[in-house]
Design a protein around this motif. Structure first.
Motif, short mmCIF file in Angstrom:
data_model
loop_
_atom_site.label_atom_id
_atom_site.label_comp_id
_atom_site.label_asym_id
_atom_site.label_seq_id
_atom_site.Cartn_x
_atom_site.Cartn_y
_atom_site.Cartn_z
N UNK B 137 18.80 -19.44 37.37
CA UNK B 137 17.98 -20.30 38.14
C UNK B 137 18.68 -21.46 38.88
N UNK B 138 20.09 -21.38 39.00
CA UNK B 138 20.73 -22.37 39.44
C UNK B 138 20.57 -22.67 40.83
N UNK B 139 20.65 -21.28 41.85
CA UNK B 139 20.43 -21.55 43.17
C UNK B 139 18.92 -21.88 43.44
N UNK B 140 18.02 -21.85 42.66
CA UNK B 140 16.47 -22.16 43.02
C UNK B 140 16.59 -23.63 42.90
N UNK B 141 17.28 -24.08 41.70
CA UNK B 141 17.23 -25.84 41.68
C UNK B 141 17.86 -26.40 42.91
N UNK B 142 19.26 -25.66 43.29
CA UNK B 142 19.97 -26.21 44.38
C UNK B 142 18.98 -26.25 45.67
N UNK B 143 18.33 -25.16 45.82
CA UNK B 143 17.11 -25.01 47.10
C UNK B 143 16.25 -26.20 46.74
N UNK B 144 15.71 -26.33 45.50
CA UNK B 144 14.65 -27.40 45.46
C UNK B 144 15.16 -28.79 45.93
N UNK B 145 16.42 -29.11 45.39
CA UNK B 145 17.09 -30.30 45.62
C UNK B 145 17.41 -30.61 47.23
N UNK B 146 17.63 -29.55 48.06
CA UNK B 146 17.95 -29.61 49.32
C UNK B 146 16.69 -29.85 49.88
N UNK B 147 15.34 -29.20 49.63
CA UNK B 147 14.08 -29.47 50.21
C UNK B 147 13.95 -30.89 49.83
N UNK B 148 14.36 -31.55 48.80
CA UNK B 148 13.97 -32.77 48.48
C UNK B 148 14.96 -33.73 49.36
N UNK B 149 15.99 -33.47 49.44
CA UNK B 149 16.95 -34.43 50.41
C UNK B 149 16.30 -34.30 51.88
N UNK B 150 15.94 -33.01 52.26
CA UNK B 150 15.63 -33.00 53.61
C UNK B 150 14.24 -33.79 53.75
N UNK B 151 13.37 -33.93 52.85
CA UNK B 151 12.03 -34.57 52.66
C UNK B 151 12.43 -36.16 52.79
N UNK B 152 13.74 -36.40 52.18
CA UNK B 152 14.12 -37.83 52.44
C UNK B 152 14.73 -38.32 53.59
N UNK B 153 14.80 -37.34 54.69
CA UNK B 153 15.62 -37.61 56.01
C UNK B 153 16.83 -37.28 55.99
N UNK B 154 17.25 -36.49 54.98
CA UNK B 154 18.88 -36.10 55.31
C UNK B 154 19.00 -34.74 55.74
N UNK B 155 19.88 -34.42 56.83
CA UNK B 155 19.96 -33.26 57.29
C UNK B 155 21.19 -32.34 56.68
N UNK B 156 20.87 -31.19 56.16
CA UNK B 156 21.69 -30.45 55.19
C UNK B 156 22.12 -29.37 56.15
N UNK B 157 23.55 -28.96 56.10
CA UNK B 157 24.11 -27.94 57.02
C UNK B 157 24.80 -26.86 55.90
N UNK B 158 24.35 -25.76 55.98
CA UNK B 158 24.93 -24.57 55.16
C UNK B 158 26.38 -24.33 55.69
#
Lengths: 519, 158
Positions: B137-158
């Motif tokens: 479940x770790x990668x799933x949680x990581x993705x949820x947090x990335x989504x949450x950061x993007x929604x808050x206006x942060x750009x995330x680069x892989x």
């Protein structure tokens, strides 16, 4: 008829510990102190790079990472044969990191773990004034959020309403003070928490004028708090509860590994000059120099297989939960085969008899102010008083050490990991004597052992049936109400027990989390 | 005081199996690059030391193992308000994460938003790895947090 009282768990934070006291005719006739969680962190370290010890041992505990960091790096310095080559900047900054941890730990212990056994915080619920802090605390209480912090056992509260309110306010000030102490550590500890800067050879952070200035203003606020709030509050508790100078006496034998290196040129940790002196004091009078070869551990009543009276460097961790005589996951550390107390009181008694001039002057003044004799310090209040004195001496010393730093000069020395070596790291943390031992083979950890302060104080009976210090401190205590044994809680708490177990899972009991699942 | 935008805090003991899931999530998040004010914090076992820093952030995301009564591996998302009034467990052995935040509220203004991501643990015992159920479940949680950061206006680069 004898009544058995069980207090479980006993610490407000960080610990799985159970006390069973048998009360007969109103006094404690027998006490068993048990660690209820297996700690086998040594097993995890086997086969790893020796340098991992600094990173991993810090994670065993949420309260004392800084002191495990100190003990493990001293241990590695000794195994790498560089204990006498640490540059002064590195030595001083390590003292600063450890000293900052002392301050936050002692303040946390007195205000957030102990004070509520003596101060009736419920008095704030009746507060109707306009003081913002008391109003904030009142809201906290009315929302039921205080519940985890108040004693499970009703105390006998002796302060009047306004004193209770004033002391409760200090509970909040102390939270802010802990924050400052924590920031002081962060300035030089690099990554926080679980600092990465203290490493074998010294420290990786360089002192700069900016950091020194940032450290000093925080330290001076803390010194003001210690002098004008913490120490007076301990005196107030001592005056209101004077019989606690006669309650909770331990074995009267005190052990200290010393703390805060003042000289980095002597590679022998048992004899190098430290702010607090290394040594053992027997029967509150006979001082002897520290001989680490006299430290042993027994497992007679612990859930481990193995021999009794084995030196930690030769010890193995062989858990056996079904052992018939066992009642604790804690081993029984002994010195010269005898029971010794460790902690701030031990540090002060040992340094006093070793002739440390600052300790001697300060402790003599303390005894006079409190109107007690030296032997009365072997008690609940003696432990709290020693912790306050400890805070003052460490804080005042840090104010001098920080000015000895030389920006631009080296902080660390180079080293090579030997193919084979042994090491020992001994130092007093806030809770007392902490020892780490390592054996390196093929550049890997072959054996690692920790003997932490609470295993000294919370140890079970040994093969000679000698009870551990906390067990002894409970014996013969008068208990007014076996259903509400606050006397025993106060005794145990005075040791500041902390068992490294550190499970920090959030546990939700009331709210329904099922509705909040996302997968 | 000028507040930074977001802190993502992993809590737990990496020596105790699934207890360390929060720290593992933060370690994986550390491999990505962020444009915007994000601070990733490995609080380890010392959340009480981190809690006094919460006041510097507008939003905080906390990841920890959570006993919520569902099957092992269940992922929860909740806010501080959702557990308001929850009486902490009877035992007094720990200043828990939520109790620490409530203590901090006594002396400082909390961030506007505190979000918890919790994973129901399977095994909490001496081990430096997660159980397969929680690991899954770790990668799933990581993705949820990335989504949450993007929604808050942060750009995330892989």
């Amino acid at each position: 008829m004898a009544t058995k009282i069980t207090i479980d768990p006993i610490t407000r934070i960080e610990g799985h510990m159970k006390i069973e006291a048998t009360v007969d005719g109103g006094t404690v006739k027998d006490a068993q102190c048990a660690g209820t969680l297996f700690r086998g962190f040594e097993i995890i370290l086997r086969g790893r790079d020796p340098r991992d010890a600094q990173r991993i041992t810090q994670r065993v505990c949420g309260v004392c990472p800084a002191v495990h960091c100190t003990a493990s790096t001293l241990n590695l310095d000794s195994a790498f044969d560089i204990a006498d080559k640490i540059p002064d900047n590195g030595r001083i900054l390590r003292n600063i990191v450890l000293g900052s941890n002392y301050l936050q730990s002692h303040i946390l212990h007195f205000y957030h773990l102990t004070a509520l056994d003596y101060v009736d915080v419920a008095a704030v619920a009746a507060y109707n004034g306009s003081d913002p802090e008391l109003k904030s605390l009142k809201g906290f209480i009315s929302r039921g959020e205080l519940a985890p912090f108040i004693p499970r056992y009703e105390g006998d509260y002796r302060f009047d309403k306004s004193t209770n309110q004033e002391l409760s306010k200090h509970y909040l000030t102390a939270l802010e003070m802990r924050r400052l102490a924590h920031e002081m550590l962060t300035l030089f500890g690099g990554k926080m928490p679980h600092n990465a800067a203290v490493v074998p050879g010294g420290i990786t952070e360089h002192p700069t004028v900016d950091k020194i200035a940032g450290f000093l203003w925080r330290l001076n606020k803390l010194r003001d708090f210690i002098d004008n709030t913490y120490i007076p509050d301990v005196i107030a508790v001592a005056k209101a509860y004077p019989e606690y100078f006669k309650i909770g006496a331990g074995p009267g034998n005190f052990l200290c590994y010393g703390a805060f290196d003042l000289d980095g040129t002597n590679k022998n940790y048992a004899t190098r000059k430290r702010l607090f002196s290394q040594g053992a004091v027997e029967d509150m009078r006979n001082y002897k120099a520290l001989d680490p070869s006299k430290i042993t551990e027994s497992v007679k009543h612990s859930w481990y297989d193995g021999e009794d009276s084995v030196h930690p460097s030769n010890n193995k961790t062989l858990p056996n939960a079904r052992k018939a005589d066992g009642y604790s996951w804690i081993r029984s550390p002994r010195y010269e085969g005898k029971v010794y107390e460790v902690g701030p009181l031990a540090r002060w008694v040992v340094s006093y008899f070793a002739g440390q001039p600052q300790v001697k002057a300060s402790l003599d003044t303390c005894i006079k102010t409190l109107g007690v004799e030296l032997k009365d310090l072997n008690s609940v209040l003696g432990r709290h008083a020693a912790r306050a004195l400890d805070s003052k001496l460490v804080a005042d010393s840090m104010a001098e050490w920080i000015l000895e730093l030389k920006p631009g000069e080296p902080v660390c020395t180079a080293y090579e990991i030997p193919d084979e070596s042994d090491g020992m790291g001994i130092v007093d943390g806030p809770r007392g004597a902490l020892g780490h031992w390592i054996k390196i083979k093929d550049k890997k950890i072959e054996r690692y052992q920790l003997v932490v302060p609470t295993t000294w104080n919370g140890s079970p009976k040994d093969e000679k049936n000698q009870p551990g210090p906390m067990e002894q401190s409970l014996m013969d205590t008068a208990v007014k109400d076996t259903k509400n044994p606050y006397e025993l809680v106060r005794i145990v708490r005075s040791f500041d027990p902390c068992l490294a177990c550190s499970v920090h899972t959030i546990s939700i009991k009331g709210a329904k989390l099922g509705a909040m699942r996302v997968v | 005081m000028c507040k930074k935008k977001i802190a993502v805090i992993g809590v737990g003991n990496i020596l105790m199996g699934d207890e360390g899931v929060g720290v593992e999530v933060v370690r994986r998040l550390e491999r990505l690059k962020y444009l915007g004010e994000v601070e990733l914090i490995d609080a380890g076992t010392a959340f009480l030391d981190v809690v006094t820093g919460l006041r510097s952030f507008e939003k905080v995301i906390i990841i920890d193992a959570v006993h919520g009564g569902e099957a092992a591996g269940t992922v929860y998302r909740f806010k501080l308000d959702d557990v308001e009034g929850d009486k902490p467990a009877v035992s007094l052995h720990d200043f828990g994460v939520i109790e620490s935040i409530r203590l901090e509220r006594l002396i400082a203004e909390l961030p506007k938003e505190i979000v918890f991501y919790g994973v129901e643990p399977q095994i909490i015992k001496l081990a430096m790895q997660l159980s397969p159920t929680v690991e899954g479940k770790v990668d799933y949680v990581v993705q949820k947090i990335i989504d949450e950061l993007i929604a808050s206006g942060v750009q995330v680069q892989r």
